[in-house]
Design an enzyme around this catalytic site. Sequence first.
Site, PDB file in Angstrom:
ATOM      1  CB  THR A  22     -26.708 -24.946  -7.518  1.00 41.00           C
ATOM      2  OG1 THR A  22     -27.025 -23.577  -7.793  1.00 41.00           O
ATOM      3  CG2 THR A  22     -25.275 -25.216  -7.963  1.00 41.00           C
ATOM      4  CE  LYS A  43     -26.889 -19.158 -10.515  1.00 41.76           C
ATOM      5  NZ  LYS A  43     -27.919 -19.847  -9.727  1.00 41.76           N
ATOM      6  CG  ASP A  60     -24.981 -21.263  -7.231  1.00 44.89           C
ATOM      7  OD1 ASP A  60     -24.663 -21.782  -6.147  1.00 44.89           O
ATOM      8  OD2 ASP A  60     -25.987 -20.537  -7.369  1.00 44.89           O
ATOM      9  CB  ALA A 123     -30.568 -16.313 -10.575  1.00 47.50           C
ATOM     10  N   GLY A 124     -32.957 -17.904  -8.661  1.00 45.36           N
ATOM     11  CA  GLY A 124     -34.220 -17.707  -7.972  1.00 45.36           C
ATOM     12  C   GLY A 124     -35.386 -18.333  -8.701  1.00 45.36           C
ATOM     13  CG  ASN A 181     -33.288 -30.572  -3.663  1.00 45.56           C
ATOM     14  OD1 ASN A 181     -32.768 -31.679  -3.566  1.00 45.56           O
ATOM     15  ND2 ASN A 181     -32.606 -29.449  -3.491  1.00 45.56           N
ATOM     16  NE  ARG A 182     -31.600 -27.837   0.009  1.00 48.64           N
ATOM     17  CZ  ARG A 182     -31.446 -26.550  -0.259  1.00 48.64           C
ATOM     18  NH1 ARG A 182     -32.430 -25.709  -0.030  1.00 48.64           N
ATOM     19  NH2 ARG A 182     -30.312 -26.090  -0.748  1.00 48.64           N
TER      20      ARG A 182
END
Length: 239
Positions: A22, A43, A60, A123-124, A181-182
């Site tokens: 997201t 979404k 989201d 999703a997922g 990401n992150r």
Amino acid sequence: MLRPLAIPGLFITGTDTGVGKTLVAGAIARWFRQRRYRVAVSKPVATGCPHRREGLVSEDAEFLAHCADSPHPLDLICPQRFAEPLAPAVAAERSKTPIDWPAIQRSLDLLSTNSQLMIVEGAGGIYVPIDGQITMLDLAVWLKRPAVIVARPGLGTINHSVMTVKLLQQAGVTVAGVVINRYPAESAGPAEESNPRQIEKLAKVPVLCIVPDEPTAGHDLAPGVSAAIEQVDWLALLA
């Protein structure tokens, strides 16, 4: 079950749940909005939705709508919402509410009206079941738009990322690339440092950008997140 998108777009998926799809989808939508494009965000199905005065709400979808400056109502952006934080097929079965595919198609059609492009977030991971027979992979195939895969930075992400790329490609879906990401810039170890190169080598798709692990306050994007997304010409990836 669904028709291809009527306008250009991207399908944002992930190697797993909780990888930050997201955040990346919203940041990409903001990139286009800042360039004055009319961006639709979608979404199609969400779980783990809190119950508010107006009913179940996808947080989201709220974030995506904010990033895109969307004029569309949240129940159009996310037409299928479930309270339990489970795979959509399981949440739908437990709530005794079958997935309404015509409602999803109507939402995509309406979102496409007067929009120049659409960012669709799954999703997922790619094999998460939406109902008893349909997975997120099927959704990606039907939409016929390039996929952007959001991946974790650490140990295990090579396997998950390469498998996701191969599954999409084998199904005929174009993979635009991977977004890490992150990323822990201040504490990255050998795994985090080498994983992007290994993903590119094995999957033979680009790592589009590496998004730092910076907290997002409310709906505002952290500076490092925006800076990472700015490195990519997202317009060139649309189809």
